[in-house]
Design an enzyme around this catalytic site. Structure first.
Site, short mmCIF file in Angstrom:
data_model
loop_
_atom_site.label_atom_id
_atom_site.label_comp_id
_atom_site.label_asym_id
_atom_site.label_seq_id
_atom_site.Cartn_x
_atom_site.Cartn_y
_atom_site.Cartn_z
N ILE A 1 -7.53 27.18 -42.84
CA ILE A 1 -8.90 27.55 -43.17
C ILE A 1 -8.97 27.92 -44.64
O ILE A 1 -8.02 28.47 -45.20
CB ILE A 1 -9.41 28.70 -42.25
CG1 ILE A 1 -10.92 28.85 -42.34
CG2 ILE A 1 -8.67 30.00 -42.54
CD1 ILE A 1 -11.52 29.71 -41.22
N CYS A 2 -10.09 27.59 -45.27
CA CYS A 2 -10.35 27.97 -46.66
C CYS A 2 -11.80 28.47 -46.73
O CYS A 2 -12.33 28.93 -45.73
CB CYS A 2 -10.08 26.81 -47.62
SG CYS A 2 -11.17 25.39 -47.39
N ARG A 3 -12.44 28.37 -47.86
CA ARG A 3 -13.82 28.83 -47.97
C ARG A 3 -14.80 27.86 -47.32
O ARG A 3 -15.64 28.25 -46.53
CB ARG A 3 -14.22 29.05 -49.43
CG ARG A 3 -15.60 29.65 -49.56
CD ARG A 3 -15.99 29.87 -51.01
NE ARG A 3 -17.28 30.51 -51.09
CZ ARG A 3 -18.45 29.89 -50.90
NH1 ARG A 3 -18.49 28.62 -50.60
NH2 ARG A 3 -19.58 30.55 -51.00
#
Length: 120
Positions: free
Chosen positions: A71-73
């Protein structure tokens, strides 16, 4: 193999990711930079910025041998991470929409000090 995980690094929704992690079927790997992580992240997530992974840093010990949900932004860096891990033979996927979608769906976000976090 779970239908959520394919060597080709399929994607999951924030709700699916939360369920997979809660059920112990996967670990959540946050690949944002440290200042983003410090602002707010999913409780229980592991942290390894994509920049460090690409520089050769190993996965955190708690992620080794497990299915990984990156997961990232917004979903771009996590997609790259899932592709890299899948190419290395690991079961990996990523979260569509990233932490922005995670928070929008009302899933928990915590700051470094354990208080409510924000998505930076």
């Amino acid at each position: 193999m779970s239908p959520f995980f394919r060597r080709c690094s399929g994607r999951v929704t924030p709700e699916q990711a939360h369920r997979l992690v809660a059920d112990g079927q996967a670990v959540l790997l946050d690949v944002r930079e440290t200042q983003e992580w410090n602002a707010g992240h999913a409780p229980g997530a592991l942290h390894l910025p994509l920049t460090r992974l690409m520089a050769g840093a190993p996965l955190p010990a708690a992620a080794r041998g497990k299915r990984v949900v990156a997961i990232c932004r917004s979903g771009n860096r996590s997609r790259t991470t899932a592709d890299l891990l899948s190419a290395a033979g690991l079961e990996a996927t990523d979260v569509t929409g990233g932490m922005a979608a995670w928070a929008w769906q009302g899933l928990p976000v915590t700051g470094v000090n354990g208080s409510g976090g924000v998505i930076a």
